[in-house]
Design a protein around this motif. Structure first.
Motif, PDB file in Angstrom:
ATOM      1  N   ARG A 206       0.833  -1.211   0.000  1.00  0.00           N
ATOM      2  CA  ARG A 206       0.000   0.000   0.000  1.00  0.00           C
ATOM      3  C   ARG A 206       0.860   1.249   0.000  1.00  0.00           C
ATOM      4  O   ARG A 206       0.527   2.239  -0.653  1.00  0.00           O
ATOM      5  N   ARG A 210       0.872   4.107  -2.968  1.00  0.00           N
ATOM      6  CA  ARG A 210       0.667   5.553  -2.756  1.00  0.00           C
ATOM      7  C   ARG A 210       1.807   6.357  -3.364  1.00  0.00           C
ATOM      8  O   ARG A 210       1.583   7.420  -3.965  1.00  0.00           O
ATOM      9  N   THR A 232      -7.021   5.278   3.480  1.00  0.00           N
ATOM     10  CA  THR A 232      -6.390   5.261   2.155  1.00  0.00           C
ATOM     11  C   THR A 232      -6.773   6.506   1.371  1.00  0.00           C
ATOM     12  O   THR A 232      -5.932   7.114   0.694  1.00  0.00           O
ATOM     13  N   GLU A 235      -4.974   9.573   2.940  1.00  0.00           N
ATOM     14  CA  GLU A 235      -3.528   9.527   2.767  1.00  0.00           C
ATOM     15  C   GLU A 235      -3.117   9.687   1.308  1.00  0.00           C
ATOM     16  O   GLU A 235      -2.033  10.196   1.014  1.00  0.00           O
ATOM     17  N   THR A 236      -3.978   9.256   0.381  1.00  0.00           N
ATOM     18  CA  THR A 236      -3.622   9.225  -1.028  1.00  0.00           C
ATOM     19  C   THR A 236      -4.173  10.416  -1.805  1.00  0.00           C
ATOM     20  O   THR A 236      -3.539  10.884  -2.760  1.00  0.00           O
TER      21      THR A 236
END
Length: 274
Positions: A206, A210, A232, A235-236
């Motif tokens: 993961r 990213r 996710t 954060e992305t």
């Protein structure tokens, strides 16, 4: 089309940025065939169908309802919402895989849709699928050969039992999803659409994913990401679209939209519990 807030970290006005996707008042419907299971087996069902002389009925699902937004180069946009809210349907429409009933979609270049169900050939080895997948992504054979080792290493599928030499049907769903992402991410895209593919794999994969998405954005691409993992998304992505019952409920900075959605779903859960 209604105006939308600029994503976090973007200071230039909309007129000075390059749009990659424009969705204008789009409606998408599809038909779900069949109903309750019938008794009597397939032979009896075929007999009833032939004697009736008509096709079995279906149910029309109005999955996307009047959605409109613009996406720009360098953005990573998360799509959130409950199951059946229209997220995956919208991505398929942007990719050109589903027709729209009303409204219009404009895209820069050819969008690439990557999902956990993206088709690779189960009876072929991972190696052959890397080659075929690369060709399908528009790479030349020379480009595939040059990037082959990086694709396999990125996916991590060859870490046990020389998996790249085994048929894809022997892979777990996570292994298959990692290989699909690795193939798709091996080249730059004007628009890359990712449907739940990053929810598989360990923390190291993961993190690599990213980082690769950041590189794709730096190469002037736009990334859309559907994920049930809100961490996710935050954060992305720097921007998020919240779809509910096929409508666009909120469009704004990812952290704010996710927080508002979580507050909404928390309150809805409390009401159901009463």
């Amino acid at each position: 089309m209604s105006p939308h807030p600029r994503p976090a970290g973007t200071s230039a006005p909309d007129g000075e940025r390059t749009p990659t996707v424009v969705v204008d008042g789009v409606h998408v419907s599809y038909t779900v065939q069949g109903g309750r299971p019938a008794r009597g087996g397939a032979t009896a069902a075929l007999g009833r169908l032939l004697s009736r002389g008509t096709r079995p009925g279906g149910r029309t699902v109005h999955a996307v309802r009047g959605v409109g937004f613009a996406a720009y180069r360098g953005e990573a946009i998360g799509l959130i919402g409950s199951n059946g809210s229209g997220k995956s349907t919208l991505l398929k429409a942007v990719a050109g895989l589903l027709p729209v009933d009303r409204g219009q979609i404009w895209t820069q270049g050819r969008p690439a849709l990557l999902g956990v169900n993206a088709a690779l050939m189960g009876d072929l080895t991972g190696e052959r699928n890397v080659i075929l997948g690369g060709l399908a992504m528009g790479m030349t054979r020379a480009e595939i050969d040059a990037r082959y080792d990086d694709i396999v290493e990125f996916s991590g599928i060859n870490e046990k039992d020389d998996a790249v030499s085994r048929p894809m049907r022997t892979y777990s769903s996570g292994m298959g999803a990692r290989l699909r992402f690795s193939i798709a991410a091996a080249k730059s895209h004007d628009v890359l659409l990712i449907d739940e593919a990053l929810s598989t794999g360990d923390a190291a994969f993961r993190r690599r994913s990213r980082e690769r998405i950041d590189e794709l954005r730096a190469e002037a691409g736009t990334v859309f990401l559907v994920s049930h993992s809100h961490s996710t998304i935050t954060e992305t992505c720097d921007r998020a679209l919240w779809l509910e019952a096929g409508t666009l409920r909120r469009d704004g900075p990812a952290a704010e939209v996710v927080a508002e959605y979580e507050e909404f779903t928390g309150k809805a859960g409390q009401k159901r519990g009463k």
